[in-house]
Design a protein around this motif. Structure first.
Motif, PDB file in Angstrom:
ATOM      1  N   LYS A 243      59.006  25.504   2.731  1.00  0.00           N
ATOM      2  CA  LYS A 243      58.529  25.888   4.040  1.00  0.00           C
ATOM      3  C   LYS A 243      59.570  26.696   4.799  1.00  0.00           C
ATOM      4  N   SER A 244      60.807  26.584   4.370  1.00  0.00           N
ATOM      5  CA  SER A 244      61.895  27.276   5.057  1.00  0.00           C
ATOM      6  C   SER A 244      62.712  28.059   4.043  1.00  0.00           C
ATOM      7  N   SER A 245      63.397  29.066   4.535  1.00  0.00           N
ATOM      8  CA  SER A 245      64.286  29.849   3.674  1.00  0.00           C
ATOM      9  C   SER A 245      65.678  29.231   3.621  1.00  0.00           C
ATOM     10  N   ASN A 246      65.826  28.095   4.204  1.00  0.00           N
ATOM     11  CA  ASN A 246      67.135  27.433   4.212  1.00  0.00           C
ATOM     12  C   ASN A 246      67.338  26.682   2.898  1.00  0.00           C
ATOM     13  N   ILE A 247      67.376  27.433   1.804  1.00  0.00           N
ATOM     14  CA  ILE A 247      67.583  26.866   0.468  1.00  0.00           C
ATOM     15  C   ILE A 247      68.583  27.737  -0.275  1.00  0.00           C
ATOM     16  N   THR A 248      69.153  27.144  -1.334  1.00  0.00           N
ATOM     17  CA  THR A 248      70.067  27.912  -2.188  1.00  0.00           C
ATOM     18  C   THR A 248      69.305  28.387  -3.428  1.00  0.00           C
ATOM     19  N   VAL A 249      69.480  29.671  -3.710  1.00  0.00           N
ATOM     20  CA  VAL A 249      68.753  30.307  -4.833  1.00  0.00           C
ATOM     21  C   VAL A 249      69.754  30.941  -5.788  1.00  0.00           C
ATOM     22  N   LEU A 250      69.546  30.717  -7.096  1.00  0.00           N
ATOM     23  CA  LEU A 250      70.365  31.354  -8.147  1.00  0.00           C
ATOM     24  C   LEU A 250      69.495  32.380  -8.871  1.00  0.00           C
ATOM     25  N   ASP A 251      69.953  33.659  -8.853  1.00  0.00           N
ATOM     26  CA  ASP A 251      69.248  34.738  -9.561  1.00  0.00           C
ATOM     27  C   ASP A 251      70.019  35.041 -10.842  1.00  0.00           C
ATOM     28  N   VAL A 252      69.432  34.679 -11.993  1.00  0.00           N
ATOM     29  CA  VAL A 252      70.078  34.880 -13.306  1.00  0.00           C
ATOM     30  C   VAL A 252      69.704  36.259 -13.844  1.00  0.00           C
ATOM     31  N   GLY A 253      70.733  37.059 -14.192  1.00  0.00           N
ATOM     32  CA  GLY A 253      70.483  38.418 -14.691  1.00  0.00           C
ATOM     33  C   GLY A 253      70.111  39.350 -13.562  1.00  0.00           C
ATOM     34  N   ALA A 254      70.984  39.412 -12.554  1.00  0.00           N
ATOM     35  CA  ALA A 254      70.660  40.140 -11.327  1.00  0.00           C
ATOM     36  C   ALA A 254      70.866  41.647 -11.427  1.00  0.00           C
ATOM     37  N   ALA A 255      71.642  42.100 -12.376  1.00  0.00           N
ATOM     38  CA  ALA A 255      71.884  43.546 -12.482  1.00  0.00           C
ATOM     39  C   ALA A 255      70.586  44.281 -12.785  1.00  0.00           C
ATOM     40  N   GLU A 256      70.505  45.530 -12.302  1.00  0.00           N
ATOM     41  CA  GLU A 256      69.351  46.405 -12.477  1.00  0.00           C
ATOM     42  C   GLU A 256      68.104  45.851 -11.792  1.00  0.00           C
ATOM     43  N   SER A 257      68.269  44.930 -10.824  1.00  0.00           N
ATOM     44  CA  SER A 257      67.133  44.358 -10.108  1.00  0.00           C
ATOM     45  C   SER A 257      67.434  44.319  -8.609  1.00  0.00           C
ATOM     46  N   LEU A 258      66.413  44.561  -7.810  1.00  0.00           N
ATOM     47  CA  LEU A 258      66.552  44.502  -6.348  1.00  0.00           C
ATOM     48  C   LEU A 258      66.204  43.121  -5.795  1.00  0.00           C
ATOM     49  N   LEU A 259      65.827  42.183  -6.686  1.00  0.00           N
ATOM     50  CA  LEU A 259      65.344  40.883  -6.213  1.00  0.00           C
ATOM     51  C   LEU A 259      66.402  40.148  -5.376  1.00  0.00           C
ATOM     52  N   SER A 260      67.658  40.146  -5.828  1.00  0.00           N
ATOM     53  CA  SER A 260      68.709  39.439  -5.081  1.00  0.00           C
ATOM     54  C   SER A 260      68.871  40.018  -3.688  1.00  0.00           C
ATOM     55  N   TYR A 261      68.828  41.362  -3.600  1.00  0.00           N
ATOM     56  CA  TYR A 261      68.979  42.005  -2.302  1.00  0.00           C
ATOM     57  C   TYR A 261      67.782  41.682  -1.398  1.00  0.00           C
ATOM     58  N   GLU A 262      66.605  41.647  -1.971  1.00  0.00           N
ATOM     59  CA  GLU A 262      65.403  41.360  -1.189  1.00  0.00           C
ATOM     60  C   GLU A 262      65.398  39.902  -0.697  1.00  0.00           C
ATOM     61  N   LEU A 263      65.790  38.980  -1.590  1.00  0.00           N
ATOM     62  CA  LEU A 263      65.846  37.565  -1.175  1.00  0.00           C
ATOM     63  C   LEU A 263      66.884  37.359  -0.072  1.00  0.00           C
ATOM     64  N   ALA A 264      68.015  38.030  -0.231  1.00  0.00           N
ATOM     65  CA  ALA A 264      69.036  37.935   0.812  1.00  0.00           C
ATOM     66  C   ALA A 264      68.517  38.514   2.123  1.00  0.00           C
ATOM     67  N   SER A 265      67.723  39.570   1.999  1.00  0.00           N
ATOM     68  CA  SER A 265      67.137  40.164   3.197  1.00  0.00           C
ATOM     69  C   SER A 265      66.118  39.240   3.837  1.00  0.00           C
ATOM     70  N   PHE A 266      65.493  38.355   3.048  1.00  0.00           N
ATOM     71  CA  PHE A 266      64.556  37.373   3.588  1.00  0.00           C
ATOM     72  C   PHE A 266      65.264  36.100   4.075  1.00  0.00           C
ATOM     73  N   ASN A 267      66.568  36.181   4.166  1.00  0.00           N
ATOM     74  CA  ASN A 267      67.400  35.102   4.738  1.00  0.00           C
ATOM     75  C   ASN A 267      67.569  33.916   3.797  1.00  0.00           C
ATOM     76  N   TYR A 268      67.384  34.129   2.493  1.00  0.00           N
ATOM     77  CA  TYR A 268      67.706  33.097   1.521  1.00  0.00           C
ATOM     78  C   TYR A 268      69.196  33.187   1.194  1.00  0.00           C
TER      79      TYR A 268
END
Length: 425
Positions: A243-268
């Motif tokens: 329900k909240s973005s106040n969680i810790t997230v691990l992105d495995v294999g982050a290179a060549e992907s914008l997912l980590s940047y997008e999640l960080a932008s969503f305040n994760y």
């Protein structure tokens, strides 16, 4: 000689001699016999010529006084001798005549043979000349054949010259096209250089819309990959789980992907790991260069772990990582250790007919269950490629189980998207 005339002359001489001597009856008979002898000889095959000088001799003898006495003696003694001599001489003459006649015949025959031999020699000479002409004709035919071959070679040479001319024109066109391409290549090289620069600096990202470039530098839509719904699936799953973005997230294999940047932008609060570095940073983003199979992170430190099209590459060495047969299963085991007890695991992997390519693995139902054996599946969906530009989502496993990857570029025909929870002991 004319034998009939000779016999006639002999008969005249004999009659003349008879006028000087009148023989008695016996003598007459004897004379008749003598006279008839030449007539017999005329009809004989051997014609006898009687010398008239003998008869004239007897006529001269008859004029003497003692003619009767001498005549009687001559008839009994000399005449038989003379008569035999006459017959002998006539036979010799006939033989000589026959020899002369045969000689004439032989001469005539020799002349005819010589004439025929001469004609034959002429024909042989003509034949020899004909053979020479045949030989000349044969040589002429050979020359004609050589001439024909020469004409063919000339024709081939002419065709070759035409081809050379065409080649020359083609070279001119190629040169012109090369000049045009060089002008266009500068644009292409610039685009390619930009791509290479992005890769070298870690700013190349695997986006869902694949963009290609023509030789003139014009961009075109080359295809659509599975990223078109993978990131959407991850974001929707996170929103549903927490329900909240106040969680810790691990992105495995982050290179060549914008997912980590997008999640960080969503305040994760995001931690990104990869064996390759990333180039961009965010206050909510932390990057650790490490291998998921040998992590340097503390266990049970993440609420959620995300592996977006990553596990299928681990252990194959395509991205410079360490190779191993079951490194994907080892990676999932490490992910399980990094998750909190109530943590969630969101992953996407290629799906369909099981296969192993140089780039990645293709999982089927059995191999996927083995991969996540330490987790319980909460949700599973499948993305199906319809063509190079279109994908659809389904939850029917049978529909995607027979999908095959593209053997040319190894792109999968389907992808599995899962949300899992740790199995609590």
């Amino acid at each position: 000689m004319d034998y009939e005339k000779i016999l006639e002359r002999i008969s005249d001489v004999y009659q003349q001699s008879a006028r000087f001597n009148r023989p008695d009856e016996n003598e007459e008979n004897e004379s008749r016999k003598t006279i008839n002898l030449p007539n017999k000889l005329v009809n004989n095959s051997y014609v006898i010529e009687i010398d008239g000088n003998y008869l004239l001799f007897f006529n001269d003898v008859y004029t003497n006084a003692i003619r009767k006495w001498l005549k009687s003696i001559l008839k009994k003694i000399a005449w038989p001798i003379f008569k035999r001599q006459v017959y002998y001489n006539s036979a010799v003459r006939q033989l000589l005549y026959n020899l002369i006649q045969q000689s004439d015949e032989y001469n005539t025959r020799d002349k005819e043979l010589n004439k025929k031999f001469s004609q034959l020699e002429q024909k042989v000479e003509q034949l020899s000349q004909l053979e020479q002409k045949v030989e000349q004709l044969s040589q002429l035919e050979q020359k004609v054949e050589q001439l024909s071959q020469l004409e063919q070679k000339v024709e081939q040479l002419s065709q070759l010259e035409q081809k050379i001319e065409q080649l020359s024109q083609l070279e001119q066109k190629v040169e012109q096209i090369s000049i045009e391409l060089q002008a266009d290549k500068s644009v292409t090289n610039q685009a390619s250089s930009n791509e290479e620069s992005k890769i070298a600096s870690g700013l190349w990202f695997n986006e869902p819309i694949i963009v290609g470039y023509h030789e003139n530098g014009e961009a075109y839509w080359a295809g659509t990959n599975e990223r078109i719904f993978e990131k959407t699936f991850v974001l929707q799953s996170l929103a549903r789980l927490y329900k909240s973005s106040n969680i810790t997230v691990l992105d495995v294999g982050a290179a060549e992907s914008l997912l980590s940047y997008e999640l960080a932008s969503f305040n994760y609060s995001v931690t990104a790991i990869d064996i390759r570095p990333i180039a961009l940073f965010h206050p909510n983003l932390k990057f650790v260069k490490t291998d998921i199979c040998n992590p340097v992170l503390p266990p049970a430190s993440f609420d959620c772990v995300i592996a977006l099209s990553t596990l299928e590459h681990i252990g194959l060495g395509w991205y410079g990582d360490e190779t191993g047969e079951s490194y994907d299963i080892k990676a999932v085991q490490q992910i399980s250790l990094l998750l909190k007890p109530e943590g969630s695991f969101i992953l996407t992997v290629p799906y369909g007919k099981k296969a192993l390519t140089p780039v990645h693995r293709i999982y089927n139902q059995e191999s996927l269950q083995k991969l996540i054996q330490d987790f319980k599946i909460v949700q599973i969906s499948y993305g199906v490629r319809k063509d190079d530009f279109t994908w659809t989502i389904t939850e029917n496993e049978l529909e995607v189980s027979e999908k095959e990857h593209n053997p040319d570029n190894y792109l999968p025909g389907a992808v599995a998207m899962l949300v899992c929870k740790k199995n609590l002991v």
